[in-house]
Design a protein around this motif. Structure first.
Motif, PDB file in Angstrom:
ATOM      1  N   GLY A 125      31.935  58.229  27.022  1.00 12.28           N
ATOM      2  CA  GLY A 125      32.191  58.847  25.722  1.00 12.28           C
ATOM      3  C   GLY A 125      33.563  59.459  25.681  1.00 12.28           C
ATOM      4  O   GLY A 125      34.437  59.166  26.505  1.00 12.28           O
ATOM      5  N   GLY A 126      33.791  60.319  24.706  1.00 16.45           N
ATOM      6  CA  GLY A 126      35.101  60.945  24.561  1.00 16.45           C
ATOM      7  C   GLY A 126      35.139  61.834  23.335  1.00 16.45           C
ATOM      8  O   GLY A 126      34.104  62.270  22.817  1.00 16.45           O
ATOM      9  N   ILE A 127      36.341  62.084  22.830  1.00 11.83           N
ATOM     10  CA  ILE A 127      36.548  62.941  21.667  1.00 11.83           C
ATOM     11  C   ILE A 127      37.473  62.224  20.696  1.00 11.83           C
ATOM     12  O   ILE A 127      38.429  61.562  21.089  1.00 11.83           O
ATOM     13  N   ARG A 128      37.178  62.336  19.406  1.00 14.10           N
ATOM     14  CA  ARG A 128      37.994  61.686  18.386  1.00 14.10           C
ATOM     15  C   ARG A 128      37.971  62.532  17.124  1.00 14.10           C
ATOM     16  O   ARG A 128      37.086  63.379  16.931  1.00 14.10           O
ATOM     17  N   GLN A 129      38.953  62.324  16.275  1.00 12.02           N
ATOM     18  CA  GLN A 129      38.997  63.034  15.000  1.00 12.02           C
ATOM     19  C   GLN A 129      37.875  62.517  14.112  1.00 12.02           C
ATOM     20  O   GLN A 129      37.557  61.337  14.106  1.00 12.02           O
ATOM     21  N   LYS A 130      37.270  63.411  13.356  1.00 14.26           N
ATOM     22  CA  LYS A 130      36.039  63.054  12.652  1.00 14.26           C
ATOM     23  C   LYS A 130      36.257  61.978  11.608  1.00 14.26           C
ATOM     24  O   LYS A 130      35.408  61.088  11.433  1.00 14.26           O
ATOM     25  N   ASN A 131      37.384  61.970  10.895  1.00 24.80           N
ATOM     26  CA  ASN A 131      37.582  60.983   9.825  1.00 24.80           C
ATOM     27  C   ASN A 131      38.047  59.650  10.370  1.00 24.80           C
ATOM     28  O   ASN A 131      38.272  58.724   9.593  1.00 24.80           O
ATOM     29  N   GLU A 132      38.246  59.544  11.706  1.00 26.26           N
ATOM     30  CA  GLU A 132      38.600  58.261  12.284  1.00 26.26           C
ATOM     31  C   GLU A 132      37.354  57.428  12.523  1.00 26.26           C
ATOM     32  O   GLU A 132      36.284  57.965  12.840  1.00 26.26           O
ATOM     33  N   THR A 133      37.476  56.115  12.392  1.00 24.97           N
ATOM     34  CA  THR A 133      36.322  55.238  12.601  1.00 24.97           C
ATOM     35  C   THR A 133      36.293  54.745  14.041  1.00 24.97           C
ATOM     36  O   THR A 133      37.311  54.752  14.722  1.00 24.97           O
TER      37      THR A 133
END
Length: 224
Positions: free
Chosen positions: A216-224
């Motif tokens: 897993g990881g971390i990403r900006q919420k509005n990114e797909t």
């Protein structure tokens, strides 16, 4: 027989000059005595005011507190009369600095960087530095612990693997005060966090084998 009287050896002018000089000297001495008396009176009055403004009890408490704080002590808290080596002196200085040093207090209307910074979540100082501009991120992790052993081995793996979201840009801090663990051997974790502009790192700690079971990881919420 005509009687004769000796003439005075000092003329009237000289006598008047002597009298004038004597009077001037005595007047000057009298003035000096008065000035000295006035100075002594001022000193007595000054120290009387100082004594009246000073509380002996409070002064004793201050002096006792300073003596207690500055006196070097051994491991049992007993005051030692002298240092045995240079390291003892360094340790004593460190203790004094640790007692005197205090962190900036949030709420004094001064944003003291880098100790204080704009607030986000439960971090920062809102009163002094205001609210931070944040961006919403999503932490998504999947843990699949499938050991070949028994439940004790599974529990050991669950306790061994921990994760947290940390940065060193503002001050060294992490999103969670304590590293998080996984509650089950097969679980999906999804957490939304509002982060200010900084370099954030998702840290997963544990053995090489156990961390390999987490993806897993971390990403900006509005990114797909």
């Amino acid at each position: 027989m005509e009687s004769t009287f000796p003439r005075p050896s000092t003329s009237p002018v000289e006598l008047l000059n002597r009298l004038n000089n004597e009077y001037t000297a005595r007047s000057h001495k009298r003035k000096s005595y008065l000035q000295l008396l006035g100075f002594i009176g001022f000193v007595v009055l000054y120290f009387s005011i100082l004594v009246l403004q000073t509380s002996p009890f409070e002064e004793f408490r201050v002096r006792e507190g300073l003596t207690e704080s500055l006196s070097p002590k051994d491991e049992n808290g007993e005051v030692i009369p002298f240092f045995t080596n240079v390291n003892d002196i360094y340790d004593w200085i460190k203790e004094i600095i640790a007692q005197a040093w205090t962190e900036e207090f949030c709420g004094n209307d001064v944003c003291s960087s880098p100790v204080e910074f704009p607030a986000f979540s439960y971090h920062g100082c809102l009163a002094d530095c205001g609210q931070a501009n944040t961006t919403l991120f999503v932490i998504a992790l999947e843990a699949r612990f499938r050991p070949s052993g028994d439940e004790a081995q599974i529990a050991e793996l669950l306790a061994n693997v921990k994760y947290n979201l940390c940065t060193d840009d503002l001050v060294p801090l992490c999103w969670w005060e304590e590293d998080q663990t996984f509650a089950e051997n097969e679980v999906t974790v999804r957490t939304e966090v509002g982060l200010p502009d900084a370099v954030w790192t998702l840290r997963i700690t544990g053995t090489h084998t156990s961390t390999g079971m987490v993806v897993g990881g971390i990403r900006q919420k509005n990114e797909t």
